[in-house]
Each structure stands twice: as structure tokens, then as C-alpha cells.
Write a protein that holds these residues in place. Structure first.
Motif, PDB file in Angstrom:
ATOM      1  N   ARG A  89      44.227 -67.460  14.278  1.00 45.09           N
ATOM      2  CA  ARG A  89      44.472 -68.898  14.330  1.00 45.09           C
ATOM      3  C   ARG A  89      43.386 -69.621  13.536  1.00 45.09           C
ATOM      4  O   ARG A  89      42.276 -69.105  13.353  1.00 45.09           O
ATOM      5  CB  ARG A  89      44.485 -69.388  15.781  1.00 45.09           C
ATOM      6  N   GLU A 101      42.069 -76.659  14.559  1.00 43.27           N
ATOM      7  CA  GLU A 101      43.514 -76.821  14.725  1.00 43.27           C
ATOM      8  C   GLU A 101      43.930 -78.280  14.798  1.00 43.27           C
ATOM      9  O   GLU A 101      45.115 -78.577  14.917  1.00 43.27           O
ATOM     10  CB  GLU A 101      43.983 -76.082  15.981  1.00 43.27           C
ATOM     11  N   VAL A 115      50.499 -69.742  12.379  1.00 41.18           N
ATOM     12  CA  VAL A 115      49.463 -68.739  12.596  1.00 41.18           C
ATOM     13  C   VAL A 115      49.589 -67.635  11.560  1.00 41.18           C
ATOM     14  O   VAL A 115      50.652 -67.441  10.957  1.00 41.18           O
ATOM     15  CB  VAL A 115      49.538 -68.158  14.020  1.00 41.18           C
ATOM     16  N   TYR A 162      48.116 -69.724   4.420  1.00 40.87           N
ATOM     17  CA  TYR A 162      47.821 -70.016   5.828  1.00 40.87           C
ATOM     18  C   TYR A 162      46.626 -70.956   5.906  1.00 40.87           C
ATOM     19  O   TYR A 162      45.756 -70.947   5.023  1.00 40.87           O
ATOM     20  CB  TYR A 162      47.501 -68.719   6.597  1.00 40.87           C
TER      21      TYR A 162
END
Length: 772
Positions: free
Chosen positions: A81, A85, A98, A326
């Protein structure tokens, strides 16, 4: 025995160990029954994976395991992760997907792990990996921020609509509108702060072990942030952090690429558990290019409003950061903290408005390198200032002077409410121009012209906030043999901590440097640690040492008073001894430590703290370049810098750090470019044949001076020094290139200023036009 303290420049004590082969890098470590791993990576930037057949690979000689995403799911491994966030300023959650440890149904960048092969030898693992048959269905790919945002662009992840992770407006939009409405002059630029690969000397790698008796994992890793990375890897493995130990004895460079956790960290530990063997993986240089976290990759449109006299009225910037496949590491955190923090840098700009967008693409994930966010900020503003001077007739140096925050206005608070505690920006700037012999530039330009070359002069003022993880701790132990163990949660990755950290402790405690032994790089040694990133180690670790020393002196004073039969109020500590005031009676610190140990009152001290402020290294860099008219090749001619790093623990080591950062910044400005084919998503600069790191003959001898102002946010007065050069160099070099080309009527040029790019600019009027 010697006692080198703060301000001295002893030679690096670790160098003798490294030069004589005494280093403890991954390839120096020995493990019984060691197995070797190879990662099979996707050859496609974007593809559906319909099936993976591993039968032939499993039967190959020496193979111990062939693992895929199906096996990972069966063993309940989780994904990685992001470290951030949510928006650091607003708390609003980012939109992200993720990162799986291995691609299952879909590969999202060329280089993403698809399978892991473990065998008796590295060669056997390589051979077996070639026997794995993967049924790919290639998909259209996007490789840039612009392409990712285009209408109808292929989605990198279904969880991220439109590929947009962040779309955020911040700042004083109304004030900016007023400033631009009142402006006598407006200048705008579109800038590409292009993607680079950091290429540390030691590639990423790790060696994993699993102890079935304790159900505990151990990972020897080339990592610069072991405690925090350990926590993320433990989460992916589905265990508690206490069940995972990270060790990083020596690390051959990091530059940000080793700041965060990678899939391989978890995969290698999992493979060790699966096979019952220690498992080793070290990236090939090709894997470094394909799969390491890259850096920069932000496009920006910036506009600066000025009044008739040149005073800055307002700044607005719209930027798009390409995060790769990502939101790995701190990508979102950089965009909503570092990039925002010092907008306006050292200049008085009443109103600033930002539009910040971050997107996914089919490229390797973006991490950080020296000066993340701050380098982008400085580049935008310093390039705008030079453009304003050129287009509207201002003197470049004077335009900066009249807008810099003066020393008597410090501490300054910028338009976003962030405070900078110290600095004498105009003075440092003038010192740099004097040192660079600005007055002699006209003569040097004429000499270059006589030789058929173009000469340009550029400068830039840099500043950054150093901090990284806000928590740090230190454990100081007085050993029975008379040595002192200094255990830190920070890490050395080549910066010279084995020399500078004992200098700090020797300064505070009066102990000979040779008696102080730095111990670090092991999560079992100390409970927590922020690692090394954002030039934090000396500031954070040093402050913990300083405060722990205060506690040691206080405890020692009580023991010394008892031993010397004096009142505590009459005891003073000086030069490593507790002295009874007005007498010649004294006792050494190490003697007091022995007494305390015997009495069950050891001087051993653990100290943890959480910072509230950053440090703000800053400085002026002045560059001259020569351009060959026939080839377009840009050569550095002179490079002068005057920097403010606060109190210098070791001036020699600080200079070395600055030189390395300058070299990296020059590399980005003139040579390096991690570029992808826009259609296939294949990286087309994936080796040193195509990716040009700066070499010795690309550089000049750096002329570096210091103009230190004591930092007020820590008791040492230090400011982090490891990143400044990489922040100041790109803008200074590119302003010099623009200066050289300006007499020919050539306007803006983007980094990297390669020979081909400059040659095309020089010959644009002679280039054939594309047919409509």
C-alpha cells in the motif's frame, strides 16, 4: 586517542574498511545452503494475463520453487500500500489501486513481477525462468501524464477512473487573479521535469531467511529505511512487525530508490519460508532500469506576474505528476507536502495558486530522489525569473535581489503558512556571484565566441525542507570495555555517519572518537527508526544524541557528586570530566559510567523525540556553459556554489555530499532521460548504452563555499546537506543554456539539454517542415 568534534574534518573512518574490502554489502555476506531467486517480469507495459504455465520450469534442474500470484493468494499474502494514502494537507483520501506482489490477471508496466523462480544456483533459476509460458494479451498503454489524462485513454486500474489519483486546487486563487489583473508583466513557461533513474552503485537486493522455530523472518536488504519498510513488508506477509527483522549493514548508495518497500522484499521472505532455505536476489542493472522506483516526471505550466519595477505579484502553477503504474512509496505525499511546502522559495510572492494533478501510467512507479517536490518547485520559479528578465528587460541578478526575503525579515512565513527559520538569502546570493567572477563573464564569452562557441551564464537559488519521518531515537550504551555504543534508527548509505556521528557525541561528552562505535542498520538493535531520507539523519539523529547527552550528563553529575563527596550544584561537566568547581578534584565520564554500572545506576540512555519543525538548507549556484555550434554539445565551463547548511559537523564530508548532488543535478539537466516508447510502453533507455550518467569528463571542478546561518530548529544548529546540489543544479544549468542560446533568438528549451536537442534548436529554421 583523538577527539574530533563538531567543525573538524577528520578523514572518514569507514573508508579504510571499504577500500580494503571490509565492507558488508549483500554480495559480501555468506549463508549456508543459500538458494538463488530470479524474478520473471512482464515484457509488456499493459497486458491481460490469461494463463501462466510453470510445469516445465518446475521440472528444470536445481529448481526449488516456482511461485506466481496464485500461490501468493493461496498463502494469503497481501499487496503493498502507499506510504501516504491521503492528502497531507486536507486529509482527503487519494484514489489509488494497491500494488500486488506479482501481476495476476493484468500486468501494468514492463518489468512488473509475474513469477519468482528459486533454484540451487542463479544460472539454474535464470534457465528455468525462460521455461515459464505466459499467455499475454497486449493492451494499449499510456506512458505520460498527458496521455493518461486524454479522453478515452486506456485505464491502468479500474479502481482509478480517468487514471487520476489527485486533482487538487490549493492556494489563494482570488489573490492570484488580482495580482495578474494588476500586472505590468506576465511570463509563462511550460516545463518538463523529466523522469530519471537513480542508479545507485549497489543495485537493490535482499537475502531472506525464515526460522520455523520462532516463525520469524529475517531480511538482509540494501535499503535506506529499514524500520518503516519492515512494517510495510510485514503487513504484506500478514504478520506483525515484531515477526520480521530487517538488516542493512552497508548500503551502496540509495538516492531515494531504496527509500520504500518493494515487492521483492516480501517475495524473497515468502520464498525462504516456502523452501526452508535462505534465498538471495540481487537486481541486474536491467532490472534497476525497469523496476526501481524512478523519480521526477512532472510537467508544469507556470506563470509569474510582476509590476513595472519587477516586484513579484503572483504565481500560478498547474502541474501533472506521472506516478507510474502504482502510487508507490510517498508519491501522493510528495505532491501534497514537499511540492507545496516551499512554493515561492526564498522570494516574497503575495499570492500563489496551484492546481496539482497526479495520474497513473504504464511505467515503473515513481518514488523519490534528492529534493523530491522541492527540486520541481525551484526549477519552475528560477526558470520563470530568467524568462521574465529576458523578455521584459530586467537584470537577472537584480530581479532576484529585489524580491528575496531579506535577512532582517527572518524567520519568514510564506503564502502557504510555512515558516523558514533562518537564512541570509541576498547575502549568500551576492557571495556566490562574487566568487563566480560575474564581472569577468563578458570577457569569457568573447573568448568563447572567438573559438566559435556559444557561452551562457545561469544561476538559481535553491531551498528545501529536510525532515522525512518525524520520529527518531538513539540508544547510548557505556560498555564494560570502556567503549561507547551509539545505536541509531537512522542509517548510513555512504554519507560518512561512522565519522560524523562520533564527532557529535565526542563534542557533547568529551569522549575520544575511537571509543565510540556506531551501530545501526538492524531493526533488532533499536525499537524504531526513520532511516535515511530527506537529509534527515544528522538533524534527527543528532538532536536525539544531543538530548540523550543532556540526560547522561545529568545522571553522571549525581554519581560524580557522590564519588567526589561534593554537592551536585558544585559539579560542572567539561571536556569529558565532572569537576568540583573551584578545585582540582575531578572524575572522568567513563569512570563515572563504570561506577554507575557497579551501583546499578548505568549511564546508558535511550532518547526518542518527534520533530515539530524542519531545517532549511539553501544556497546560490552559478553555472557557465559552452555550446558547440556544429554539434549542439553542451559542456560545463564553470560551476560555483555558496550554500548555507547551518553548523557544519564535518566540512569535508558536507562538501562531498554537495559535490555528489551537484553531479546528479548536472546529469539530469544535460544527459539523463528515462524515456519510454509512447505506443508500446517499452523503456527505450534501459541500459547504460542508452541512458547517459555523467562521467568525470562531463563535469568540472566544483567551486563550493559556505555562508552558514545557525538553524534554530535543533540544538546542533545543523541543516541537511545531501540534496541541495540536485535542486540547484538543473535550473542553474538550464538557465545557462538558455543564456547561451538567447543571442540567436532561441527561446525556451527543456531538459535534458542533450546535443541532439540543442542541435535541433540551433538548426530549427533549416529543418524540413512536416507535410500537412
Amino acid at each position: 586517542m583523538t577527539k574530533s568534534t563538531i567543525g573538524d574534518s577528520p578523514k572518514r573512518r569507514e573508508d579504510a574498511r571499504f577500500i580494503t574490502g571490509g565492507g558488508a554489502y549483500l554480495d559480501d555476506l555468506h549463508f549456508d545452503r543459500l538458494a538463488h531467486a530470479v524474478v520473471l517480469r512482464s515484457p509488456h507495459a499493459h497486458a491481460q494475463i490469461h494463463a501462466i504455465n510453470t510445469d516445465a520450469a518446475r521440472r528444470a534442474p536445481g529448481v526449488l520453487a516456482v511461485l506466481t500470484a496464485v500461490d501468493a493468494a493461496a498463502d494469503k499474502l497481501g499487496p503493498l500500500r502507499p506510504y501516504a494514502e491521503a492528502n497531507v494537507q486536507t486529509g482527503e483520501p487519494f484514489t489509488f489501486a494497491v500494488q500486488p506482489l506479482m501481476a495476476g490477471r493484468k500486468a501494468r508496466f514492463a518489468g512488473e513481477p509475474v513469477a519468482l523462480v528459486v533454484a540451487e544456483t542463479h544460472a539454474q533459476a535464470l534457465d528455468a525462468s525462460e521455461l515459464i509460458a505466459v499467455d499475454y494479451e497486449p493492451l494499449a498503454a499510456v506512458t505520460s501524464g498527458e496521455a493518461a489524462r486524454a479522453q478515452g485513454a486506456p485505464l491502468v486500474s479500474d479502481e482509478v477512473p480517468g487514471n487520476v489519483c489527485i486533482d487538487w486546487h490549493t492556494g489563494d486563487a482570488a489573490g492570484v487573479d488580482r495580482g495578474f489583473a494588476q500586472a505590468a508583466h506576465i511570463v509563462s513557461l511550460t516545463l518538463d521535469n523529466h523522469r530519471i533513474v537513480t542508479n545507485p552503485m549497489e543495485p537493490r537486493g535482499c537475502i531472506g531467511q525464515f526460522d520455523p522455530a520462532s516463525s520469524r523472518f529475517t531480511l538482509h536488504a540494501s535499503s535506506q529505511n529499514i524500520h518503516i519498510n519492515r512494517n510495510h513488508v510485514a503487513r504484506a506477509l500478514g504478520v506483525e512487525p515484531k515477526d520480521v527483522r530487517f538488516i542493512a549493514p552497508d548500503v551502496g548508495g540509495g538516492f531515494g530508490a531504496k527509500n520504500f518497500a518493494y515487492a521483492e522484499h516480501a517475495l524473497i521472505l515468502w520464498a525462504a519460508r516456502r523452501t526452508g532455505r535462505p534465498v538471495k536476489w540481487i537486481a541486474s542493472r536491467s532490472e534497476v532500469f525497469l523496476a526501481d522506483h524512478a523519480a521526477r516526471d512532472m510537467q508544469a505550466e507556470g506563470s509569474l506576474a510582476l509590476d513595472e519595477s519587477g516586484k513579484f505579484l503572483a504565481l500560478k502553477v498547474a502541474s501533472v505528476a506521472n506516478l507510474g503504474a502504482y502510487m508507490a512509496g510517498a508519491g501522493g505525499g510528495v505532491q501534497t507536502y514537499q511540492y507545496v511546502h516551499l512554493q515561492g522559495t526564498v522570494y516574497r510572492i503575495p499570492a500563489i495558486a496551484l492546481h496539482i494533478v497526479a495520474v497513473l501510467s504504464n511505467t515503473a512507479p515513481i518514488g523519490v530522489t534528492r529534493g523530491p517536490g522541492f527540486a520541481e518547485t525551484v526549477n519552475i520559479l528560477e526558470r520563470l525569473i530568467d524568462a521574465a528578465a529576458q523578455r521584459h528587460g530586467f537584470d537577472r541578478a537584480e530581479l532576484r535581489r529585489i524580491n528575496m526575503v531579506p535577512a532582517d525579515a527572518m524567520p519568514m512565513t510564506n503564502s502557504f503558512g510555512f515558516q523558514v527559520d533562518s537564512g541570509t538569502f541576498p547575502e549568500t546570493f551576492d557571495h556566490a556571484l562574487l566568487r563566480a567572477d560575474l564581472k569577468g563573464f563578458a570577457d569569457r564569452r568573447r573568448q568563447s565566441e572567438a573559438e566559435g562557441k556559444l557561452r551562457g551564464l545561469g544561476f538559481a537559488y535553491h531551498i528545501k525542507g529536510t525532515g522525512g519521518s518525524p520520529d527518531e531515537n538513539v540508544d547510548i550504551r557505556f560498555e564494560p570495555d570502556g567503549s561507547v555504543s551509539l545505536i541509531t534508527g537512522t542509517q548510513h548509505i555512504g554519507q560518512g555517519h561512522e565519522t560524523t556521528f562520533p564527532q557529535i557525541l565526542a563534542h557533547r561528552l568529551g569522549v575520544a572518537n575511537e571509543r565510540i562505535r556506531l551501530r545501526q542498520g538492524d531493526t533488532d538493535l533499536i525499537v524504531a527508526g526513520g532511516g535515511h531520507g530527506s537529509s534527515r539523519a544528522t538533524y534527527m539523529g543528532g538532536t536525539a544524541m544531543w538530548r540523550a547527552s543532556d540526560e547522561i550528563i545529568a545522571k553522571g553529575t549525581a554519581l560524580a557528586a557522590d564519588a567526589l563527596e561534593a554537592a551536585e550544584a558544585d559539579i560542572r561537566f567539561e571536556d569529558g570530566r565532572f569537576v568540583v568547581s573551584g578545585t582540582d578534584r575531578a572524575i572522568g565520564l567513563l569512570e563515572v559510567a563504570a561506577l554507575g554500572r557497579d551501583k546499578g545506576k548505568p549511564l546508558d540512555t535511550y532518547h526518542a523525540w518527534t520533530r515539530e519543525h524542519l531545517t532549511f538548507p539553501n544556497g546560490a549556484h552559478v553555472v557557465e556553459v559552452e555550446i558547440d555550434r556544429d554539434t549542439g554539445r553542451v559542456a560545463l565551463a564553470r560551476y560555483t556554489a555558496v550554500d548555507d547548511y547551518g553548523v557544519l559537523v564535518n566540512p569535508m564530508i558536507a562538501s562531498g555530499q554537495a559535490h555528489g548532488a551537484m553531479a546528479q543535478g548536472v546529469g539530469q539537466a544535460l544527459l539523463e532521460h528515462a524515456t519510454y516508447d509512447s505506443q508500446s510502453g517499452q523503456m527505450i533507455a534501459a541500459s547504460f548504452m542508452d541512458y547517459a550518467l555523467p562521467r568525470a569528463d562531463d563535469l568540472v571542478s566544483f567551486d563550493l563555499g559556505f555562508n552558514p546561518t545557525r538553524c534554530t530548529t535543533n540544538p546542533l544548529g545543523v541543516k541537511g546537506c545531501g540534496e541541495a546540489g540536485a535542486i540547484g543544479a538543473p535550473a542553474a544549468v538550464m538557465n545557462a543554456v538558455a543564456s547561451a542560446l538567447a543571442p540567436l533568438g532561441i527561446g525556451h528549451i527543456d531538459m535534458p539539454a542533450t546535443a541532439e536537442r540543442v542541435w535541433r534548436a540551433l538548426n530549427a529554421q533549416n529543418m524540413p517542415q512536416a507535410a500537412e
